[in-house]
Design an enzyme around this catalytic site. Structure first.
Site, PDB file in Angstrom:
ATOM      1  N   HIS A 101       0.844  -1.199   0.000  1.00 23.62           N
ATOM      2  CA  HIS A 101       0.000   0.000   0.000  1.00 23.62           C
ATOM      3  C   HIS A 101       0.869   1.235   0.000  1.00 23.62           C
ATOM      4  O   HIS A 101       2.034   1.217   0.413  1.00 23.62           O
ATOM      5  CB  HIS A 101      -0.963   0.019   1.192  1.00 23.62           C
ATOM      6  CG  HIS A 101      -0.304   0.387   2.499  1.00 23.62           C
ATOM      7  ND1 HIS A 101      -0.260   1.672   2.985  1.00 23.62           N
ATOM      8  CD2 HIS A 101       0.347  -0.368   3.420  1.00 23.62           C
ATOM      9  CE1 HIS A 101       0.372   1.697   4.142  1.00 23.62           C
ATOM     10  NE2 HIS A 101       0.761   0.465   4.437  1.00 23.62           N
ATOM     11  N   CYS A 102       0.296   2.344  -0.522  1.00 24.22           N
ATOM     12  CA  CYS A 102       0.940   3.656  -0.436  1.00 24.22           C
ATOM     13  C   CYS A 102       0.061   4.535   0.432  1.00 24.22           C
ATOM     14  O   CYS A 102      -0.716   4.030   1.234  1.00 24.22           O
ATOM     15  CB  CYS A 102       1.156   4.245  -1.836  1.00 24.22           C
ATOM     16  SG  CYS A 102      -0.367   4.515  -2.762  1.00 24.22           S
ATOM     17  N   ALA A 103       0.123   5.840   0.252  1.00 22.24           N
ATOM     18  CA  ALA A 103      -0.617   6.752   1.131  1.00 22.24           C
ATOM     19  C   ALA A 103      -2.124   6.633   0.963  1.00 22.24           C
ATOM     20  O   ALA A 103      -2.882   6.819   1.920  1.00 22.24           O
ATOM     21  CB  ALA A 103      -0.177   8.192   0.881  1.00 22.24           C
ATOM     22  N   ARG A 137      -3.637   4.152  -1.670  1.00 17.53           N
ATOM     23  CA  ARG A 137      -4.089   3.009  -2.465  1.00 17.53           C
ATOM     24  C   ARG A 137      -3.558   1.674  -1.954  1.00 17.53           C
ATOM     25  O   ARG A 137      -2.419   1.573  -1.515  1.00 17.53           O
ATOM     26  CB  ARG A 137      -3.658   3.182  -3.923  1.00 17.53           C
ATOM     27  CG  ARG A 137      -4.431   4.232  -4.667  1.00 17.53           C
ATOM     28  CD  ARG A 137      -3.790   4.535  -5.999  1.00 17.53           C
ATOM     29  NE  ARG A 137      -2.686   5.471  -5.860  1.00 17.53           N
ATOM     30  CZ  ARG A 137      -1.866   5.826  -6.827  1.00 17.53           C
ATOM     31  NH1 ARG A 137      -2.020   5.305  -8.019  1.00 17.53           N
ATOM     32  NH2 ARG A 137      -0.903   6.686  -6.622  1.00 17.53           N
TER      33      ARG A 137
END
Length: 469
Positions: A26-28, A30
Site C-alpha cells: 500500500h501507499c498513502a 491506495r
C-alpha cells in the site's frame, strides 16, 4: 466481524481469491495488489465494496483507492488474513518488469525525478513567500520601503531560493545513480563536480560576463548550473560504468579503484562530450516548450489545460517534471503550473456536481470527499472513483481545464515553483498574482460543475450502467 475485516475479505474475493494474489502492498491512498490473472478480477464487484473510491491497473499493479488512513487499516486486516505482503518499494521492483518498453522507460524517468521534487516544491514556496514579503503593500503595513530591507535578509532569502537550483545537477546525478544501481554518493560527487566553482558559472557565461573554457581550442567547457539532461545522462552512464568496473576489480582494491576510475572517466566524459552535446539538446527542448507556452490567444493553455488529466491517467505525465524543472532553473518561473492547476480543480468541480446532484447516499459519500481531495491537489479519488467511472463528468472536467488553461495563458501568470496545485498552489503565487490564480481556479470549478450538472450526470444514467446506489 469489524467493517474493515469484511472489506478486506470482500476485496480478496473480488480480485479472484487468495490464489490469484501474488502480493499486497500500500501507499498513502491506495492498496496495491499484484495478481496472477487479470481476467479473474471483477471490476464492478470491487467498485461496489464499501469505502472503495475507485480501482484501476497501473504500473503492473491493481490499485484500489481507499484514501489516507483507511488504506492502512484495510492493509492491516489483509495482513491478518495471511496474504503475502510487501513494502511498496519491494512490490514496485516486481511491477517494473511489466508493461511496454515505453511504459517502463517513463516509469524509470519518474523514479529519477519524483524524489527530488519535494525540495523543489519547498524552494518554490520560499520564492512565493519572499515575493509576498517584498511587495510594497505588505511592507507599508510595517511602515517600510523596499530599500529598508537589509542586505543580510536578502542574502538569507537567496540561500533559501537559489541553493537547490545551483546544485540541481548533483541532485539529478545522485537520483539517477540510485535508480540505475550505482552508488548514490558517487553520483552526488559527480553532480557536484559539474557545478564546481573552478568552472565558469553557466549563468555568467550565458550573460556574457565570463568566457567558457576551451579544451583543444574547440570544446567549450562550463559549469552546468540548472541543467537536467546532462546530469541525467552522466548519471545513467556513470552508474553502468561503476557496476562494470566493480565486476572487474579485485575485492581488496574495490574501495580504492572503483570510485577513483568512475569519477575520473565520468567527469572527463561529462565535461568534454556529454555536457556540450546534451546541453544543446536540453536548450532545444526548452526553446520548443517556451515557444508552445507563448502561443498567442491562449492556445497553449487551451490545449495543455484540456489534455492534462487525460495524460495523467495514461501515467506518462512524469515526463513534464523535467520540463517544469528546466523552466524554473532557466527563468525562475513556471507558466506550466498555472495552466494545469485548473485541470486539477476542474476534476473537483465535476465530482462536486455529481455528489450534490445524485440521490445515492453511497455515491454522495464517495463524490463529495473526492472533490475536496481534488481541491487540495490530489485528483485520483475524483478521477478514478467518480468522473472517469461515469464518463461524461470526466469530459466536462476536461472542458473546465481547457477554459481555465486558456484564461491562465491570457493572464500570463507564472508559478514560483512546481508540483503544488489548486488550493495549496496559492502559495506559489503570493508575489502579486494570487487574485488571478484564484480566478483561474474558480473558472475551472464553475465550468466543470455547471456542465456536469446540466449535461454530464443523472441518476437515471447511473442506474442504466449499474453503478452503486
Amino acid at each position: 466481524m469489524s467493517e474493515n475485516r469484511k472489506i478486506a475479505q470482500d476485496v480478496i474475493e473480488a480480485v479472484g481469491g487468495k490464489g490469484n494474489i501474488q502480493s499486497v502492498a500500500h501507499c498513502a491512498t491506495r492498496l496495491r495488489i499484484m495478481v496472477n490473472d487479470k481476467e479473474k478480477v471483477n471490476q464492478e464487484q470491487v467498485e461496489q465494496i464499501s469505502k472503495v473510491k475507485g480501482a484501476f491497473y497501473n504500473s503492473g499493479q491493481y490499485q484500489i483507492i481507499f484514501g489516507t488512513g483507511t488504506v492502512n487499516r484495510i492493509y492491516e486486516e489483509i495482513t491478518g488474513l495471511g496474504l503475502d505482503t510487501k513494502s511498496a518499494s519491494e512490490q514496485k521492483k516486481e511491477a517494473v518488469k511489466s508493461g511496454s518498453k515505453f511504459q517502463r522507460a517513463i516509469r524509470t524517468f519518474g523514479d529519477v525525478f519524483v524524489p527530488i521534487i519535494p525540495v523543489l516544491v519547498a524552494t518554490g514556496l520560499f520564492m512565493g513567500v519572499r515575493g509576498l514579503v517584498m511587495q510594497e503593500q505588505i511592507l507599508d503595513l510595517f511602515g517600510m520601503q523596499p530599500e529598508d530591507i537589509s542586505e543580510n535578509f536578502l542574502l538569507f532569502t537567496q540561500v533559501l531560493t537559489d541553493t537547490a537550483f545551483a546544485f540541481l545537477p548533483a541532485l539529478v546525478a545522485w537520483s539517477t545513480f540510485r535508480v540505475f544501481g550505482g552508488t548514490p554518493i558517487i553520483g552526488l560527487v559527480l553532480g557536484l563536480m559539474l557545478v564546481s566553482p573552478s568552472l565558469p558559472n553557466a549563468y555568467d557565461v550565458a550573460g556574457g560576463n565570463v568566457e567558457a573554457l576551451r579544451f583543444f581550442d574547440i570544446i567549450p567547457v562550463v559549469g552546468y548550473q540548472g541543467s537536467v539532461i546532462p546530469a541525467f545522462i552522466a548519471g545513467l552512464i556513470g552508474a553502468k560504468l561503476e557496476r562494470a568496473i566493480r565486476k572487474r576489480t579485485p575485492e581488496s582494491l574495490d574501495l580504492i579503484l572503483t570510485p577513483f576510475l568512475t569519477l575520473l572517466v565520468m567527469i572527463a566524459l561529462s565535461l568534454l562530450v556529454i555536457g556540450p552535446i546534451f546541453h544543446a539538446v536540453e536548450q532545444g527542448i526548452l526553446d520548443v516548450a517556451t515557444n508552445v507556452l507563448s502561443w498567442p490567444f491562449g492556445l497553449a493553455g487551451l490545449l495543455i489545460g484540456g489534455l492534462n488529466q487525460l495524460i495523467v491517467i495514461t501515467g506518462v505525465h512524469h515526463v513534464f517534471n523535467m520540463l517544469e524543472i528546466q523552466l524554473l532553473a532557466e527563468f525562475n518561473n513556471n507558466p506550466y503550473n498555472a495552466i494545469v492547476t485548473g485541470a486539477v480543480a476542474a476534476q473537483g468541480g465535476a465530482a462536486l456536481a455529481v455528489g450534490l446532484k445524485t440521490k445515492s447516499a453511497k455515491l454522495k459519500a464517495l463524490a463529495l470527499p473526492s472533490s475536496l481531495s481534488a481541491f487540495l491537489g490530489i485528483t485520483e479519488p475524483a478521477v478514478f472513483g467518480v468522473n472517469l467511472r461515469y464518463g461524461k463528468p470526466f469530459i466536462m472536467a476536461l472542458i473546465g481545464g481547457a477554459a481555465s488553461g486558456f484564461l491562465a495563458s491570457i493572464l500570463g501568470i507564472k508559478a514560483t515553483g512546481m508540483a503544488v496545485t489548486a488550493l495549496p498552489g496559492i502559495l506559489l503565487y503570493l508575489d502579486g498574482q494570487v487574485l488571478q490564480y484564484i480566478l483561474v481556479n474558480v473558472v475551472a470549478v464553475a465550468v466543470a460543475f455547471v456542465l456536469t450538472w446540466m449535461f454530464g450526470f443523472s441518476d437515471k444514467e447511473q442506474e442504466k450502467i449499474g453503478k452503486p446506489e
